[in-house]
Structures are given as C-alpha cells and as structure tokens.
Enzyme design. Structure first.
Site, PDB file in Angstrom:
ATOM      1  N   LYS A  94       0.781  -1.364   0.099  1.00 63.72           N
ATOM      2  CA  LYS A  94      -0.094   0.237   0.091  1.00 63.72           C
ATOM      3  C   LYS A  94       0.908   1.746  -0.441  1.00 63.72           C
ATOM      4  CE  LYS A  94      -4.825  -1.742   1.812  1.00 63.72           C
ATOM      5  NZ  LYS A  94      -4.524  -2.661   2.101  1.00 63.72           N
ATOM      6  N   GLU A 116     -10.786   7.218   4.150  1.00 62.67           N
ATOM      7  CA  GLU A 116     -11.560   6.364   4.876  1.00 62.67           C
ATOM      8  C   GLU A 116     -10.368   4.923   6.138  1.00 62.67           C
ATOM      9  OE1 GLU A 116     -11.827   5.933   2.387  1.00 62.67           O
ATOM     10  OE2 GLU A 116     -11.693   4.087   1.959  1.00 62.67           O
ATOM     11  N   SER A 383       1.531  -9.691  -0.943  1.00 56.52           N
ATOM     12  CA  SER A 383       1.787  -8.496  -0.634  1.00 56.52           C
ATOM     13  C   SER A 383       1.916  -7.788   0.772  1.00 56.52           C
ATOM     14  CB  SER A 383       0.109  -7.867  -0.980  1.00 56.52           C
ATOM     15  OG  SER A 383      -0.939  -9.532  -0.464  1.00 56.52           O
TER      16      SER A 383
HETATM   17  C1  LIG Z   1      -5.206  -4.269   1.895  1.00 54.33           C
HETATM   18  C2  LIG Z   1      -4.058  -5.165   1.633  1.00 54.33           C
HETATM   19  C3  LIG Z   1      -4.889  -5.617   0.263  1.00 54.33           C
HETATM   20  C4  LIG Z   1      -5.795  -5.798  -0.943  1.00 54.33           C
HETATM   21  O1  LIG Z   1      -6.443  -4.546  -1.035  1.00 54.33           O
HETATM   22  P1  LIG Z   1      -5.820  -4.936  -2.797  1.00 54.33           P
HETATM   23  O2  LIG Z   1      -6.741  -3.636  -3.443  1.00 54.33           O
HETATM   24  O3  LIG Z   1      -6.554  -6.221  -3.271  1.00 54.33           O
HETATM   25  O4  LIG Z   1      -4.578  -5.153  -2.945  1.00 54.33           O
HETATM   26  C5  LIG Z   1      -4.091  -6.947   0.445  1.00 54.33           C
HETATM   27  N1  LIG Z   1      -2.626  -7.581   0.916  1.00 54.33           N
HETATM   28  C6  LIG Z   1      -2.490  -6.930   2.114  1.00 54.33           C
HETATM   29  C7  LIG Z   1      -1.448  -7.034   2.809  1.00 54.33           C
HETATM   30  C8  LIG Z   1      -3.134  -5.597   2.305  1.00 54.33           C
HETATM   31  O5  LIG Z   1      -2.909  -5.097   3.021  1.00 54.33           O
END
Ligand SMILES: *Cc1c(COP(=O)(O)O)cnc(C)c1O
Length: 399
Positions: A94, A116, A383
């Site tokens: 993010k 938000e 992610s």
């Molecule tokens: C917020 C988040 C997601 C989901 O958000 P996307 O917009 O689908 O990428 C996925 N993995 C992590 C670690 C997150 O914090």
C-alpha cells in the site's frame, strides 16, 4: 514495447463497460481537474525523481523476487517464487500508491489529504506517507473497527494524523467512507481524497494502478535476469485489486503469461459469508464507479466477509472486471481454511509470516503447482507481512 493496456481507461474513465464517474456533476469537474493535474505532474522530472528516490531509499525498493524452495519441494511440481512486497517499509504494497498520492497532493498544492480506513492498513500507509511528505492527513475510521484494530489506531496516532472516530450506522468501513467523503466535500478545491485501491471514480483506478505498477515492472526484470524467461503463471489476491493490477500490468502484453486473481471464498461460496465479487457478483455501481458487485435485487451492496479484512470489499477495480470479461485474467477463490493452511505452511517452511490477504494467493499457488511440471514457474505477489494477523491466527488455531 508498448503496453496497449496502459492506454486504458478511455477519456471517460471506462475499462470496457466498467469504471466511469457515477457521481454528481460538480464532483465530476473536480475529478477531471485531478486527472489533468495528475497527467501533468507525473510527466515532470522533479516528481518522477522524488518518487523514485523515495521508493529506493525510504520504501526499500526494489523488493526481492525470492524462490520459495522448501514450499515448492513440499508441493512438488512448479517452482514457486514470491515478490516480497512484505519487505517494504510499513510491511505491504500500500505504501507504493500512498506515497504517490501524498506527493501528488503536495505538487497540486492541496492542504489536506483525507481517507477512510477499515482495518487500518490504508490509514497507516497514508499517515506514514503524509508524515514523510509533510502534509496534513485526516483518517476516518469506524468505532467498531478502532476497537478491533487497536495497534493500527496507535500507529496512526503516533504518525500524527487526525484520526476521526465514526459513530454513525454500523460504525464500520461503509460509514467511515461516508463520513470522510462529507468532510472532503466541504472544500474539494484544497483537500484531496486518497483512495486506497484501484477503485472509486475515474481517475483513481488509473492513478493507483500507475503507482502500483512498479511491482510488476521490477518483477518482470528480476525474473528475466534470474531465470532467463518469464514466469508461466502470476498469482495475486484481489480485494479492491491494486496489488494484483500492480503485478499484472507489466505482463499484460506477454500472451504466454497466465494470470490468476484470487478472491476470498470465506466460509464458502454457497454461504453469504464470502467476498468473491468477480466470481459471484453482478454488474452494478458502488462508491462512484461501475463494476461487479455483491448486491441485492435493488442494487444495494450486501455485507461481505473474509478472514482477511483487507479483502472484504463488495466491489472490485473496474480494470479487473474488464480483464475478466476479455478472459485475459482468470479469477479463482480460496476459502478461510485453505488460507490458514497456506499461512502456516509458508511460516514454517520458509520463515515468512504472510498477511492473511497474501496467504490467499500463496494457497492458490500451492494448489496449482502440484499439477504443473518442474520446468514451470509461478510468481506470487506476497502483498504484505502477517505481523498484524499473528495474534488472531494463534488464537483461532489455539496455538
Ligand atoms: C489492503 C491489502 C490487500 C488488498 O488490497 P488490494 O487493493 O486488493 O491489493 C492485500 N494485501 C494486503 C497485505 C493488504 O494490506
């Protein structure tokens, strides 16, 4: 090589029949101004240099591509690689778009960044970026979520953002969106709303995609340098869809590369407790844009659920809807149980505790690896890291 997909969306913000600006006309003007400013600013050398420098020195980019040897051996079949977005400063992907949005706000001369947050992940990443860039940040969060996600509340306070508790309605994400948006509308000329994924009205699905596309750009080069070929399959989890589109974008013109987005099946696709928007949703509108949504007959969003709070969104990025329809990306699902199994396996075989969101992608890679040959490869977007989920999982599994 020119990536034809980067020409999207069209000038009205549509990816095929999805996206657009389903908002009142005065807001359309404001969104179009943001689009114009964005298109100008990102072409300046000073913006690009500042962003690249921060990606390198502050976020720690490029994040490595790691071969998960023990995990691969355990499954048999294809070799599984991880793009380590969990190693970024603040522990997830993010920060890639939050830094971009905060810098954009600064270059546009905005005085306050608003957003938000649900579980607090977007809030923490944005508060971090705003502290760094030196711009005021206001985050709206439901009171119920504030109790559940206490560590993130503390982080946001330390980072100096103005955290506004939302006490209306169900006191969760949806009410936080409404509350933050009302504040934004008080002065949209001087404020900017920083959306947390590739969702919302045009131009946000494009802006957030562009900032996240660094993930795939790096991964493509890293993978080629290391393996002398491209991965056979890419896998990423899909909530709003920004980490997935971030990985996929650089590969969209590589026809031989198969792509899979993984949605949360929660407690099962035959229950009401899932968030499989692309798999089971129908076309509708939510939060200012058109996409597949989980909705009732009147078009109201229905409650969604996932064990990973970052994935429980009733809509999904418009580009994903388009990529599904043209069959360039396939969308599959993983349930809570499979997710927890992958969470534990990656932790114990590789010493990497993944976010529950990312564990959905890992689970799907494990599932398909078995049926692939040892010559083939899978690249998973890891992610985020799972520190935030560790206590929950330990309790849930009575460790
Ligand atoms: C917020 C988040 C997601 C989901 O958000 P996307 O917009 O689908 O990428 C996925 N993995 C992590 C670690 C997150 O914090």
């Amino acid at each position: 090589m020119k990536n034809a997909f980067l020409e999207m969306p069209d000038k009205n913000g549509y990816f095929g029949e999805y996206g657009g600006q389903i908002i009142p006309p005065p807001l359309i003007d404001i969104m179009n101004e943001i689009n114009d400013a964005y298109e100008q600013v990102i072409q300046t050398a000073s913006f690009q240099e500042e962003l690249q420098q921060l990606y390198t020195d502050y976020v720690g980019r490029p994040s490595p591509v790691y071969f998960a040897k023990r995990l691969s051996e355990k499954q048999g079949g294809a070799r599984i690689f991880l793009k380590r977005e969990d190693l970024n400063h603040t522990g997830a992907h993010k920060i890639n778009h939050c830094l971009g949005e905060a810098l954009l706000a600064k270059y546009m001369g905005k005085t306050k960044v608003l957003a938000e947050t649900g579980a607090g992940q977007h809030g923490v990443a944005l508060a971090t970026a705003c502290a760094l860039v030196g711009i005021e940040c206001e985050i709206h969060m439901g009171e119920v979520d504030m109790v559940k996600e206490h560590p993130n509340v503390t982080r946001m306070k330390i980072l100096g953002c103005n955290l506004v508790p939302v006490t209306r309605g169900t006191k969760t994400l949806k009410d936080a969106v409404d509350s933050a948006f009302e504040e934004y509308l008080k002065d949209p000329v001087n404020y900017i709303y920083a959306i947390g994924s590739v969702v919302g009205p045009h131009p946000f699905p494009k802006i957030v995609r562009d900032f996240q596309s660094i993930v795939g750009k790096e991964a493509r080069e890293q993978f080629l340098a290391r393996e002398n070929k491209l991965p056979d399959v890419l896998v990423a989890c899909v909530g709003g869809g920004c980490n997935a589109i971030g990985l996929f974008t650089a590969f969209l013109d590589d026809d031989a590369v198969k792509m899979i987005g993984v949605e949360p099946a929660g407690k099962g696709l035959d229950t009401a407790e899932h968030a499989a928007t692309l798999t089971l949703g129908t076309k509708g509108a939510i939060h200012g844009f058109e996409c597949y949504t989980i909705q009732d007959k009147e078009g109201n969003p229905l409650p969604v659920y996932s064990i990973a709070s970052g994935l429980d969104y009733p809509g999904v990025g418009p580009q994903h809807c388009y990529l599904k329809d043209i069959k360039r990306v396939v969308y599959e699902t993983i349930d809570d149980k499979e997710c927890l199994d992958a969470f534990m396996q990656l932790s114990r075989l590789e010493g990497i505790i993944p976010a529950l969101e990312s564990a959905h992608a890992v689970a799907h890679a494990m599932k398909i690896a078995k049926d692939m040959s040892s010559e083939e490869t899978i690249l998973v977007n890891l992610s985020g890291r799972g520190d935030k989920d560790a206590d929950f999982v330990a309790n849930y599994l009575s460790l």
